[in-house]
Design a protein around this motif. Structure first.
Motif: not given
Lengths: 312, 254
Positions: B139-153
């Motif tokens: 789910e996150v392999k393409d967004d590793l540099d995105h802020p973690a608090p933006n993920l769903s709960g």
């Protein structure tokens, strides 16, 4: 189609934007509308002094800072004053920059580390309450009192003498309560569970504080630093008895060679002078000072946003 | 049962916060590669017991304890025992997802970096394996540099599990890890916990009897700070020996 043609009428458009069309519908609509007007007027009254000040200062000082004639524009900031105080304000410009840099170098780390110690390393209790109360009182003390204290303690008692050291230390004292309290508030807003998560990974208290707590609080800390710098940048009173004045820049650390001019002091000195061209220079200095505060504000916001984007 | 090396043993543990007596003379042990559920109604000391195991209770200045907690045979409260070493061997997942306000990648590398891993390739590998173990990689392999608090709960909680796994601890403490999540995310994480059992010793705090039944091998039932029952989960839930356990299981207390 009919509504289209009505809304096309320019007068209707303006009425629509103001909400006047609704206001005449009923009493309730009217009172609702009036309340909106009152709120809007409050905002105008709040904001207008800023523009009046800006207009007043700029109307006299604009030529000095933005003009292209001899001694105007950038030359105004980078020429030393000459005979009869003709010339620029390089002494004050450089003096303010040096004073603020030194004051920040002393005041910011002291108060940030102090806030970290109080918040992260002590328990809530009497000591913390006393420190918080003291800094709140300190933040409200008139700046002339800081000036008097700087003179009595630093200049006289510690024999530092007037000059850049005593001046910047006095400014640093003034920065401490603001930075300390805002840093504390920012640290308090960091959830406990973030600290626990870091500690549960085997991090030490210090690396938790530095890498997680302080970094999460960074935007708040920056805001406090900005407020403090903005405040002391425009202070005249603390410098009158502590920094001395100079037509040049300080060349020594102590003694008369360390006396330093500052922009607020220069504004005060020039504006009390009857000579017309000094009035212009005073307003030019004021305009430059306002722009410097604005520039620091913008830069700090950019830093804060950049760090937040990286973090959050 | 005897063929397990007990990673953690608790002997006669009593704890206080100030004058408040929380845990009363607890003795239990947590076996390798099993899931132990700590059950009980709110306020019975479940979390306190869990936090005694990685000494997170030490953060509360009024915390006192008597008794012994052994990790691999060593007293974790003993003099000379490094609490930082202990916590690198005992990972923890909290009730509410608490990712650091950093990128997904930085959340995972935080722990390994603290403990001296500097090599970029190695860190990259840790990020991948940790996220794969936590079933979050795809789910996150393409967004590793995105802020973690933006993920769903649910994603945040799996990221927190991945973060705990990043320093490869043999033991994982979980403090009601799904109670703050929606049912679908909760199911996902429950399945994940069961899968992790193969490699880790897991101690799970829960107030949900069904959850304990679904995932755990052995259970401890706490009531008002006392360890009422401690045995295989199936045995406890099918034939509770104590009336308080029965009352909790049937929903009369809790």
């Amino acid at each position: 189609m009919t509504t289209q043609s009505i809304s096309e009428s320019p007068l209707r458009k303006i009425y629509g934007r103001l909400g006047l069309k609704d206001a005449v519908k009923s009493r309730r609509h009217l009172s609702d509308y009036l309340f909106k007007i009152i709120l809007g007027m409050a905002i105008i009254i709040i904001v207008s002094p800023f523009f009046f000040v800006l207009f007043q200062v700029a109307s006299i000082g604009f030529e000095q800072v933005f003009g292209t004639g001899p001694g105007q524009g950038i030359e105004f900031l980078f020429t030393f004053p000459g005979a009869g105080l003709e010339g620029g304000i390089r002494n004050a410009f450089v003096g303010t920059v040096e004073l603020i840099l030194l004051a920040s170098a002393v005041g910011i780390p002291l108060s940030v580390f102090g806030a970290v110690y109080i918040n992260e390393y002590t328990q809530p209790g009497k000591l913390r309450a006393i420190i918080e109360f003291t800094s709140d009182v300190l933040a409200g003390i008139p700046s002339i009192v800081f000036g008097a204290f700087g003179f009595a303690f630093l200049v006289d008692y510690l024999h530092i003498g007037m000059g850049i050291v005593a001046g910047s230390l006095t400014l640093a004292f003034m920065m401490i309560p603001t930075v300390l309290r805002t840093t504390q508030e920012a640290l308090r807003a960091v959830p406990m569970s973030l600290r626990e998560a870091s500690l549960a990974l085997g991090a030490t208290k210090w690396s938790t504080t530095w890498n997680v707590t302080l970094r999460s609080a960074f935007p708040g800390v920056i805001t406090g630093i900005l407020l403090a710098i903005g405040r002391v940048m425009g202070e005249t009173a603390p410098l009158i008895f502590t920094a001395g004045n100079s037509l040049s820049v300080p060349t020594e650390i102590t003694g008369p060679g360390s006396w330093v001019a500052s922009m607020p002091y220069t504004i005060w000195a020039y504006i009390s002078d009857p000579r017309q061209y000094l009035q212009e220079k005073a307003h030019g200095t004021a305009l430059a000072l306002m722009m410097m505060v604005l520039a620091i504000d913008v830069i700090a916001n950019l830093i804060s946003r950049k760090v937040t984007r990286r973090l959050v | 049962m005897s063929n397990f090396e007990h990673h953690i043993e608790v002997h006669n543990l009593s704890t206080w916060f100030g004058k408040k007596h929380i845990l009363k003379d607890i003795t239990c042990y947590f076996k390798d590669n099993t899931i132990t559920a700590i059950m009980g109604p709110s306020g019975c000391g479940k979390s306190t017991l869990l936090r005694s195991l990685n000494r997170l209770n030490d953060l509360v200045p009024s915390f006192r304890h008597t008794g012994i907690v052994l990790f691999r045979g060593e007293d974790i409260y003993g003099p000379g025992f490094s609490v930082y070493d202990l916590r690198t061997h005992i990972g923890m997942v909290f009730q509410k997802p608490n990712p650091f306000p950093m990128s997904v990648r930085d959340n995972i590398t935080y722990g390994p970096k603290l403990h001296g891993t500097k090599d970029e390739d190695e860190l990259e590998k840790i990020v991948e394996t940790s996220l794969k173990k936590a079933a979050l990689w795809d789910e996150v392999k393409d967004d590793l540099d995105h802020p973690a608090p933006n993920l769903s709960g649910g994603q945040q909680q799996r990221l927190c599990i991945a973060r705990a796994l990043s320093v490869d601890p043999p033991v994982l403490l979980m403090d009601e890890p799904v109670s703050a999540l929606d049912p679908i995310s909760a199911t996902k994480i429950e399945e994940l916990i069961v899968e992790l059992k193969n490699d880790y010793t897991i101690i799970l705090v829960t107030h949900n009897v069904q959850q304990a039944f679904r995932v755990s091998d052995q259970s401890a039932f706490l009531y008002l700070g006392e360890l009422v029952e401690f045995d295989e989960t199936k045995r406890i839930l099918e034939a509770p020996t104590d009336s308080r356990t029965e009352a909790f299981i049937t929903g009369r207390i809790g």
